[in-house]
Scaffold this active site. Sequence first.
Site, PDB file in Angstrom:
ATOM      1  N   SER A 143       1.643   3.318  -2.253  1.00 57.60           N
ATOM      2  CA  SER A 143       1.215   4.505  -3.003  1.00 57.60           C
ATOM      3  C   SER A 143      -0.043   5.106  -2.385  1.00 57.60           C
ATOM      4  O   SER A 143      -0.611   6.056  -2.888  1.00 57.60           O
ATOM      5  CB  SER A 143       0.924   4.132  -4.469  1.00 57.60           C
ATOM      6  OG  SER A 143      -0.187   3.245  -4.517  1.00 57.60           O
ATOM      7  N   GLY A 154       0.842  -1.194   0.000  1.00 57.73           N
ATOM      8  CA  GLY A 154       0.000   0.000   0.000  1.00 57.73           C
ATOM      9  C   GLY A 154       0.873   1.239   0.000  1.00 57.73           C
ATOM     10  O   GLY A 154       0.509   2.293   0.529  1.00 57.73           O
ATOM     11  N   LYS A 194      -6.252  -1.402  10.387  1.00 54.34           N
ATOM     12  CA  LYS A 194      -7.662  -1.710  10.405  1.00 54.34           C
ATOM     13  C   LYS A 194      -8.246  -1.489   9.016  1.00 54.34           C
ATOM     14  O   LYS A 194      -7.610  -0.788   8.233  1.00 54.34           O
ATOM     15  CB  LYS A 194      -8.386  -0.861  11.442  1.00 54.34           C
ATOM     16  CG  LYS A 194      -8.380   0.646  11.117  1.00 54.34           C
ATOM     17  CD  LYS A 194      -9.064   1.417  12.203  1.00 54.34           C
ATOM     18  CE  LYS A 194     -10.561   1.439  12.050  1.00 54.34           C
ATOM     19  NZ  LYS A 194     -11.052   2.582  11.273  1.00 54.34           N
ATOM     20  N   LYS A 197     -19.746  11.355  12.515  1.00 54.87           N
ATOM     21  CA  LYS A 197     -19.255  12.277  11.501  1.00 54.87           C
ATOM     22  C   LYS A 197     -20.203  13.469  11.462  1.00 54.87           C
ATOM     23  O   LYS A 197     -21.385  13.351  11.805  1.00 54.87           O
ATOM     24  CB  LYS A 197     -19.276  11.603  10.118  1.00 54.87           C
ATOM     25  CG  LYS A 197     -18.454  10.326  10.011  1.00 54.87           C
ATOM     26  CD  LYS A 197     -17.012  10.622   9.748  1.00 54.87           C
ATOM     27  CE  LYS A 197     -16.217   9.340   9.502  1.00 54.87           C
ATOM     28  NZ  LYS A 197     -14.768   9.536   9.663  1.00 54.87           N
ATOM     29  N   ASP A 217       1.550  -7.285  -7.821  1.00 51.36           N
ATOM     30  CA  ASP A 217       0.188  -7.818  -7.858  1.00 51.36           C
ATOM     31  C   ASP A 217       0.099  -8.823  -6.717  1.00 51.36           C
ATOM     32  O   ASP A 217       0.752  -9.867  -6.737  1.00 51.36           O
ATOM     33  CB  ASP A 217      -0.053  -8.504  -9.214  1.00 51.36           C
ATOM     34  CG  ASP A 217      -1.384  -9.249  -9.257  1.00 51.36           C
ATOM     35  OD1 ASP A 217      -2.050  -9.365  -8.198  1.00 51.36           O
ATOM     36  OD2 ASP A 217      -1.754  -9.712 -10.342  1.00 51.36           O
ATOM     37  N   ASP A 230      -3.890   0.187  16.400  1.00 50.96           N
ATOM     38  CA  ASP A 230      -5.039   1.065  16.648  1.00 50.96           C
ATOM     39  C   ASP A 230      -4.395   2.397  16.990  1.00 50.96           C
ATOM     40  O   ASP A 230      -3.812   2.558  18.068  1.00 50.96           O
ATOM     41  CB  ASP A 230      -5.887   0.573  17.824  1.00 50.96           C
ATOM     42  CG  ASP A 230      -7.112   1.455  18.040  1.00 50.96           C
ATOM     43  OD1 ASP A 230      -6.968   2.700  17.969  1.00 50.96           O
ATOM     44  OD2 ASP A 230      -8.210   0.926  18.262  1.00 50.96           O
ATOM     45  N   HIS A 231      -4.466   3.340  16.066  1.00 52.82           N
ATOM     46  CA  HIS A 231      -3.646   4.545  16.246  1.00 52.82           C
ATOM     47  C   HIS A 231      -4.064   5.361  17.474  1.00 52.82           C
ATOM     48  O   HIS A 231      -3.303   6.181  17.956  1.00 52.82           O
ATOM     49  CB  HIS A 231      -3.596   5.387  14.968  1.00 52.82           C
ATOM     50  CG  HIS A 231      -4.829   6.176  14.683  1.00 52.82           C
ATOM     51  ND1 HIS A 231      -5.991   5.621  14.233  1.00 52.82           N
ATOM     52  CD2 HIS A 231      -5.071   7.510  14.777  1.00 52.82           C
ATOM     53  CE1 HIS A 231      -6.892   6.570  14.068  1.00 52.82           C
ATOM     54  NE2 HIS A 231      -6.374   7.732  14.394  1.00 52.82           N
ATOM     55  N   HIS A 234     -11.422   2.077  18.421  1.00 54.41           N
ATOM     56  CA  HIS A 234     -10.953   3.217  19.208  1.00 54.41           C
ATOM     57  C   HIS A 234     -11.738   3.414  20.509  1.00 54.41           C
ATOM     58  O   HIS A 234     -11.159   3.594  21.578  1.00 54.41           O
ATOM     59  CB  HIS A 234     -11.012   4.512  18.391  1.00 54.41           C
ATOM     60  CG  HIS A 234     -10.390   4.399  17.030  1.00 54.41           C
ATOM     61  ND1 HIS A 234      -9.222   3.709  16.796  1.00 54.41           N
ATOM     62  CD2 HIS A 234     -10.773   4.886  15.818  1.00 54.41           C
ATOM     63  CE1 HIS A 234      -8.908   3.794  15.506  1.00 54.41           C
ATOM     64  NE2 HIS A 234      -9.833   4.496  14.886  1.00 54.41           N
TER      65      HIS A 234
HETATM   66  C1  BG6 Z   1     -10.098   6.107  11.613  1.00 53.92           C
HETATM   67  C2  BG6 Z   1     -11.443   6.046  10.965  1.00 53.92           C
HETATM   68  O1  BG6 Z   1      -9.801   4.874  12.223  1.00 53.92           O
HETATM   69  O2  BG6 Z   1     -10.078   7.123  12.593  1.00 53.92           O
HETATM   70  C3  BG6 Z   1     -11.817   7.384  10.369  1.00 53.92           C
HETATM   71  O3  BG6 Z   1     -11.447   5.060   9.941  1.00 53.92           O
HETATM   72  C4  BG6 Z   1     -11.671   8.481  11.395  1.00 53.92           C
HETATM   73  O4  BG6 Z   1     -13.157   7.360   9.868  1.00 53.92           O
HETATM   74  C5  BG6 Z   1     -10.310   8.415  12.083  1.00 53.92           C
HETATM   75  O5  BG6 Z   1     -11.813   9.731  10.728  1.00 53.92           O
HETATM   76  C6  BG6 Z   1     -10.234   9.388  13.240  1.00 53.92           C
HETATM   77  O6  BG6 Z   1      -8.905   9.438  13.706  1.00 53.92           O
HETATM   78  P1  BG6 Z   1      -8.335  10.737  14.406  1.00 53.92           P
HETATM   79  O7  BG6 Z   1      -6.948  10.380  14.776  1.00 53.92           O
HETATM   80  O8  BG6 Z   1      -8.418  11.834  13.382  1.00 53.92           O
HETATM   81  O9  BG6 Z   1      -9.222  11.020  15.568  1.00 53.92           O
END
Ligand code: BG6
Length: 484
Positions: A14, A12, A149, A341, A86, A178-179, A241
Site C-alpha cells: 500500500s 509494503g 534501501k 536537497k 502483521d 539500487d535504482h 548511489h
Molecule cells: C532515493 C533517496 O534513494 O533517491 C531520495 O532516498 C532521492 O532522497 C532519490 O530523492 C533520488 O532518486 P532519483 O531517481 O530521483 O534521482
Amino acid sequence: SNEVNAVIIMFGGSGDLAHRKLYPALFGLYRKGVLKDHFAVIGTARRPWSDDYYRGVVRDSVAGSEEEHEAEAEAFASHFYYQSHDVTDSSHYVTLKQLAQKLDDQYAVGGNRMYYMAMAPQFFATIATHLKSEALLTKTGFNRLIIEKPFGHDYPSAKELNDALTGTFAEEQIYRIDHYLGKEMAQAILALRFGNPLLKTVWNKDYIKDIQITLAEAVGVEERAGYYETAGALRDMVQNHVMQLLAYLTMDEPTAMTSEAVHEVKSRAFDQLHRYTEEEAAANFIRAQYTAAAIDGQAIKGYREEDGVASASLTDTFVAGRIMTDAPAFAGVPIFIRTGKRLTRKSTQVTVTFKGGKTPFGEGQDAHLTIYIEPSQGYTLELNGKQLGEGNILTPNRLDFRHDPAAIAAAPEAYERLIGEALAGDQTNFNHWRELAQTWHYVDVITAAWQKQTGIETYPAGTMGPQAAFDLLAKDGHQWYWQP
Ligand code: BG6
C-alpha cells in the site's frame, strides 16, 4: 518467449514506492509479455483492503493518460490480491503461504516466488526470519528476494540485517536494489568507458585531472523527515548511489558483462578506495543544511523549519567530498562528489576532466567529458580544434549528444529494467553484500568524524551548497564543472 512465471509477494503493497514505481514497472513488464498469464501479485500491508479496492489502487497507479491502456490495465490488475498482514504475527505468514499456493495453482506458476521488501526497513529482518520459520520458500522453482534501501544505517546494522537475510536466502537469491544502476546513462558509463578504445586508453592518472559526480535535487525533504532525520544525505545518497557511480567510473574493465565479473571489479574498486582517518575525513568532507530562501518569489522553508525536523538538527542535507583511490591507475586523481536537497535544479551529471597541456600550438585547454544521467540523458565531449581563420589557434569544440526525449520516454524506467533482470535471475545490476559492507565502512568514518562536530555549514535553498564546497576544490586548483 521471455515470459516468467511467478507469484510476487509485495511487502509494503500500500506504500508510496509501490504506487509510484513498482506497479508501473510491473505493468511495463506485463505489456512486454514478461509477466503474462502465469503470475499473481499479493500485496501486503497493515491496513485492511479488499482485493477490489487494491486492484483499483493498482489500476490507478498504471493508468497514465493513454486511454488504450485501460483494458490492459484492467486485465493486469486482475492478477493482484491483497492480504492484510502483521509482519510480527506468525499466523499471518501461514495465511500468506496458503494464498500463494492457491494462486500458484490457479495461474499454473510452478513454484516460483519473488519476495519484494518495500516497506519500513525496521521490518526487513523480521519478515525474512518468518519466511523461514513458516516455511514459505518453495521446493520447486526459484525463490528470490528484492530488497529496497536503506540497507542498514551503518556497517554493524547492515551486517545484522544481512545476517538475518542470509539465514533465509542464499546470496544468489538476494537482489539488493539500487535504482541508480537501472538508469540508462549509469549503464552507459560502462559502454562509453569500455566500448571505446579512444577513451579506454586515456582513462587513467596520466590524462585525467579529476572526476566529479554531482547528484543535485531541487526538492527538499518533502514528507520524509522521519526517515531523513535518521539518514541525511551521506547515508541517503552517497553510501549507495554516489558510490555505485564512482565504482563504474574507476573500476577495472570486467572480463565480460556477467554478474560475477562485474561484481569482482566493482568490489576491487571499493577495496582500493583510500580510507581516511577521522581527521582526514573531517578535512575532506563537508556537510551542510539548507536554510530558508525565496525562490521565484516563493518562500521556501529552511530544513530546520520543515515538519518533523528537530529545531537544532545537525542532519546533512548536502555533502561534498574529495575521495581518493589507491588504485594504481588513478593514484593522485581526486574524485569530487556532491549531492544535496534544495539545490538549484534536479540534475545528475558526471564529469571527467582530461588534462590540457603543452602542444605545438601552445597550451591546450582541459577537456571535459560530461555524462548526463538525468533528467537530460547523453554526453558532451570537448576537443581542442582549430579556430577558423588564419594562424594556428586552438579553440575548444564541444560535441553534444542527447537522447531524444521521446526515445527516453519509451525506454524502460529504472525499476522496470531492474525488476525484469531480477525475474530473469540476473544479479549484475544489484548490490553484492561485499559492496555494501565496503561502502558502509567508507562512510562510517565520515559519520564518526561529523559526530564530533557541533555545528554544520548552511546554504540558502536554491543554491549549489555552501562556499566550503567550492573552496574544497579551489584549494588544489580544481573547480566544479556544472552544465545546463
Ligand atoms: C532515493 C533517496 O534513494 O533517491 C531520495 O532516498 C532521492 O532522497 C532519490 O530523492 C533520488 O532518486 P532519483 O531517481 O530521483 O534521482
